[in-house]
Scaffold this active site. Structure first.
Site: not given
Length: 301
Positions: A142, A163, A192, A235, A237, A249
């Site tokens: 990333c 985003k 992300s 991502h 992972e 969040r």
């Protein structure tokens, strides 16, 4: 792991052309085996969560790994106890005279800043320079991938209007590259991020090869010469709930955040996430470890 066969077996050529790891009996009988030294430069504020994500993936191989966790000395981590860093982490100064078989540089939530504005940029540049001569292969993830592409090849990043957030379909562009061994032609990976690197800039650098991209999410996987540097803009992972936690969040902070695309069942945040990237995430990390670390590293570093 390699399969040991006679060097004159006719199937050997076919297997090698398909990037199946074959080894002659002569090589196997003289091979020394040791644990691979892997460093993880953890730039994420959620350090313990990131540790678990990465260790879960690199531990899913038959290889024995000696893992060293690193943090930035020039940055004060506010989201993790100092005791945790003191107990389990080292700094670059602690290891700069050592060599490693593999290095993973994680993402970081600093992408809206220019690289030069990041408080640990100078230290990170030293680590990336160090990796060129002291690490067999480095996997950048990333923002870590954006930083590596910028530092090593001058590839810029660009802000996105919205985003890039969700799980996106990608297409393999170089089927016979070992990093993609066993990949389906179409596969999913989470993204992300607020910035992007562009395909034209990647293709404009002759040393880089674009391996996989997405019509919606753009560039995902890029590799440098001989696999010494691997860049993953997504991502793979991520755990099942990571995007959900990021979404909740940001909502709690009052931010204007869309539901992550292609992630929740029926795109309803009240339903459970659909994990469609786990198998290819495991393949990505196991292929990197097998083909670009294990097979390429010398016995004596």
């Amino acid at each position: 792991m390699p399969i040991i066969i006679d060097k004159d077996l006719p199937a050997r050529k076919v297997l090698q052309e398909e990037n199946i790891f074959v080894m002659t009996k002569e090589r196997a009988e003289t091979q020394d085996i040791r644990a691979l030294k892997i460093a993880i430069l953890n730039l994420m504020p959620t350090k313990q969560e990131t540790e678990a994500q990465l260790l879960r993936l690199i531990g899913n191989t038959p290889l024995q790994l000696d893992v060293h966790l690193l943090h930035m000395e020039s940055h004060l981590s506010r989201n993790v106890a100092q005791e945790h860093l003191t107990s389990f982490y080292k700094t670059f100064r602690d290891i700069e005279n050592e060599k490693f078989d593999g290095l993973i540089i994680t993402g970081a939530p600093v992408e809206t800043l220019s690289f030069e504005e990041v408080d640990y940029w100078e230290e990170l540049k030293r680590i990336m320079e160090y990796s060129k001569t002291n690490v067999t292969s480095t996997l950048h993830i990333c923002w870590g991938a954006q930083a590596g592409l910028y530092h090593h090849y001058g590839v810029p990043k660009y802000p996105l209007k919205e985003k890039m957030f969700g799980v996106f379909e990608h297409e393999v562009r170089e089927q016979h590259v070992k990093l993609l061994q066993g990949f389906d032609e179409l596969f999913f990976a989470p993204h992300s991020r607020h910035t992007e690197v562009r395909e034209n800039d990647i293709r404009g650098v002759k040393e880089l090869t674009l391996l996989a991209n997405s019509e919606e999410a753009g560039v995902h996987l890029v590799i440098g010469p001989e696999g010494r540097q691997v860049f993953a803009l997504g991502h793979s992972e991520y755990s099942c709930d990571t995007l959900k936690q990021e979404y909740e969040r940001d909502r709690q902070k009052g931010l204007n955040i869309d539901v992550p695309k292609n992630y929740f069942k029926h795109n309803n945040p009240n339903e459970k996430p659909l994990v469609r990237w786990r198998s290819h995430g495991n393949l990505l990390f196991s292929n990197w470890l097998n083909y670009y670390v294990y097979q390429e590293t010398p016995y004596v570093l």
